[in-house]
Design an enzyme around this catalytic site. Structure first.
Site, PDB file in Angstrom:
ATOM      1  N   LYS A  82       0.852  -1.201   0.000  1.00  0.00           N
ATOM      2  CA  LYS A  82       0.000   0.000   0.000  1.00  0.00           C
ATOM      3  C   LYS A  82       0.887   1.250   0.000  1.00  0.00           C
ATOM      4  O   LYS A  82       1.915   1.249  -0.669  1.00  0.00           O
ATOM      5  CB  LYS A  82      -0.984  -0.052   1.171  1.00  0.00           C
ATOM      6  CG  LYS A  82      -1.766  -1.377   1.188  1.00  0.00           C
ATOM      7  CD  LYS A  82      -2.928  -1.379   2.110  1.00  0.00           C
ATOM      8  CE  LYS A  82      -3.624  -2.729   2.033  1.00  0.00           C
ATOM      9  NZ  LYS A  82      -4.854  -2.797   2.801  1.00  0.00           N
ATOM     10  N   HIS A 120      -8.328  -2.776  -6.363  1.00  0.00           N
ATOM     11  CA  HIS A 120      -8.305  -2.968  -4.908  1.00  0.00           C
ATOM     12  C   HIS A 120      -9.428  -2.142  -4.276  1.00  0.00           C
ATOM     13  O   HIS A 120      -9.752  -1.057  -4.765  1.00  0.00           O
ATOM     14  CB  HIS A 120      -6.937  -2.544  -4.351  1.00  0.00           C
ATOM     15  CG  HIS A 120      -6.780  -2.912  -2.911  1.00  0.00           C
ATOM     16  ND1 HIS A 120      -7.287  -2.141  -1.896  1.00  0.00           N
ATOM     17  CD2 HIS A 120      -6.202  -3.993  -2.327  1.00  0.00           C
ATOM     18  CE1 HIS A 120      -7.021  -2.740  -0.730  1.00  0.00           C
ATOM     19  NE2 HIS A 120      -6.366  -3.858  -0.965  1.00  0.00           N
ATOM     20  N   GLU A 132     -11.372 -10.516  -1.603  1.00  0.00           N
ATOM     21  CA  GLU A 132     -11.020  -9.727  -0.423  1.00  0.00           C
ATOM     22  C   GLU A 132     -12.286  -9.140   0.191  1.00  0.00           C
ATOM     23  O   GLU A 132     -12.716  -8.043  -0.194  1.00  0.00           O
ATOM     24  CB  GLU A 132     -10.081  -8.592  -0.815  1.00  0.00           C
ATOM     25  CG  GLU A 132      -8.746  -9.042  -1.345  1.00  0.00           C
ATOM     26  CD  GLU A 132      -7.645  -8.064  -0.957  1.00  0.00           C
ATOM     27  OE1 GLU A 132      -6.719  -8.482  -0.256  1.00  0.00           O
ATOM     28  OE2 GLU A 132      -7.731  -6.891  -1.331  1.00  0.00           O
ATOM     29  N   SER A 170      -6.666  -9.531   6.317  1.00  0.00           N
ATOM     30  CA  SER A 170      -6.157  -9.900   7.644  1.00  0.00           C
ATOM     31  C   SER A 170      -5.447 -11.259   7.667  1.00  0.00           C
ATOM     32  O   SER A 170      -5.575 -12.016   8.641  1.00  0.00           O
ATOM     33  CB  SER A 170      -7.275  -9.849   8.691  1.00  0.00           C
ATOM     34  OG  SER A 170      -7.755  -8.522   8.822  1.00  0.00           O
ATOM     35  N   GLY A 192      -1.145  -5.641   5.641  1.00  0.00           N
ATOM     36  CA  GLY A 192      -0.405  -5.275   6.854  1.00  0.00           C
ATOM     37  C   GLY A 192       0.760  -6.201   7.200  1.00  0.00           C
ATOM     38  O   GLY A 192       1.870  -5.730   7.493  1.00  0.00           O
TER      39      GLY A 192
HETATM   40  P1  PGA Z   1      -4.667  -6.675   5.087  1.00  0.00           P
HETATM   41  O1  PGA Z   1      -4.866  -6.054   3.639  1.00  0.00           O
HETATM   42  O2  PGA Z   1      -3.842  -7.917   4.927  1.00  0.00           O
HETATM   43  O3  PGA Z   1      -3.926  -5.591   5.853  1.00  0.00           O
HETATM   44  O4  PGA Z   1      -6.001  -6.951   5.647  1.00  0.00           O
HETATM   45  C1  PGA Z   1      -5.133  -6.859   2.537  1.00  0.00           C
HETATM   46  C2  PGA Z   1      -5.318  -6.033   1.317  1.00  0.00           C
HETATM   47  O5  PGA Z   1      -5.842  -4.914   1.424  1.00  0.00           O
HETATM   48  O6  PGA Z   1      -4.941  -6.421   0.199  1.00  0.00           O
END
Ligand code: PGA
Length: 208
Positions: free
Chosen positions: A10, A80, A130, A168, A190
Site C-alpha cells: 500500500k 483494490h 477480499e 487480515s 499489513g
Molecule cells: P490486510 O490487507 O492484509 O492488511 O487486511 C489486505 C489487502 O488490502 O490487500
C-alpha cells in the site's frame, strides 16, 4: 501450481531506505512484492499496486502498464477496494485497466468482494477475493465462508482462473486458506510490512 503470495505494501514505507531494507529481507522468500511506484525501479520488484488504462500520452500523474512492463514488472493489482473507495474506481474503469494490463503483457490480480465485480472475460486474470470487513481489520474471513466464495468465483470465472484470498492474513491463519479452503495463494497487506511474519506466511503456505 506453487501458491502465489502477494505483498501489497500500500502507501508504505515513507523512505527509500526503509523500502530497500524491507525488500532485502523478504525478496529471497519468493513472493510477489508490490511496493509503491516510486520504489519499483530501484528495487526491481515484480509487482505493482495499480496502473492506468492507456499506454502513454497526456495523462498527468498516471503510470501506464507498458511502463511497468518495460521496467520488468510482471504482476499488477487492479481494482483494490481502497481504489474503489477513495478513488471512485468503478467496474467500468477497472475493466479498462484489466484490458490494458493484459495488452501490455502483465498478469492482473483483480480484487473483488462481490460476484458482480467479476468481468465477463476472465481470460488471463488472477482473482483475489477480499471481503471488505476483513481488510485491515484483524478480522479474517471464516474458512467456511471463504471456501464457499472460492467455489462460487471458480464457477463464475472458470476453473482455470487462480483465486487468492486477502484480508487480515497472518502467519497463523495463512496455511488454512490454502490447505483447507483451496485458495491458490494470498494477498497480504499489513503483515507484508513485517519481514519475519511475511516470510513465515510463505513458509507455512508453501513448505508447511
Ligand atoms: P490486510 O490487507 O492484509 O492488511 O487486511 C489486505 C489487502 O488490502 O490487500
Amino acid at each position: 501450481m506453487k501458491p502465489l503470495i502477494v505483498a501489497n505494501w500500500k502507501c508504505n514505507p515513507t523512505t527509500l531506505k526503509e523500502a530497500k531494507l524491507l525488500f532485502s529481507r523478504v525478496k529471497k522468500a519468493g513472493g510477489i512484492i508490490c511496493p509503491p511506484f516510486v520504489y519499483l525501479s530501484v528495487l526491481r520488484a515484480n509487482g505493482a499496486q495499480d496502473c492506468f488504462w492507456e499506454e502513454k500520452g497526456a495523462f498527468t500523474g498516471e503510470i501506464s502498464p507498458l511502463m511497468l512492463k518495460n521496467l520488468g514488472v510482471k504482476y499488477v493489482i487492479i481494482g483494490h477496494s481502497e481504489r474503489r473507495k477513495y478513488f471512485k474506481e468503478t467496474n467500468e474503469i477497472i475493466e479498462k485497466k484489466l484490458k490494458a494490463a493484459l495488452k501490455a503483457g502483465l498478469k492482473p490480480i483483480l480484487c473483488i468482494d462481490k460476484m458482480s465485480q467479476i468481468p465477463k472475460n476472465t481470460k488471463g486474470l488472477i482473482i483475489a477475493y477480499e471481503p471488505l470487513f476483513a481488510i485491515g481489520t484483524g478480522q479474517a474471513c471464516s474458512i467456511q465462508k471463504a471456501k464457499r466464495m472460492r467455489t462460487a468465483i471458480k464457477r463464475a470465472a472458470g476453473i482455470t482462473v487462480p483465486v487468492l484470498y486477502g484480508g487480515s492474513v497472518n502467519a497463523q491463519n495463512a496455511g488454512e486458506y490454502v490447505k483447507l479452503a483451496g485458495f491458490q495463494g494470498l494477498l497480504v497487506g499489513g503483515a507484508s510490512l513485517k519481514p519475519r511474519e511475511f516470510i513465515d506466511i510463505i513458509k507455512n503456505v508453501c513448505y508447511g
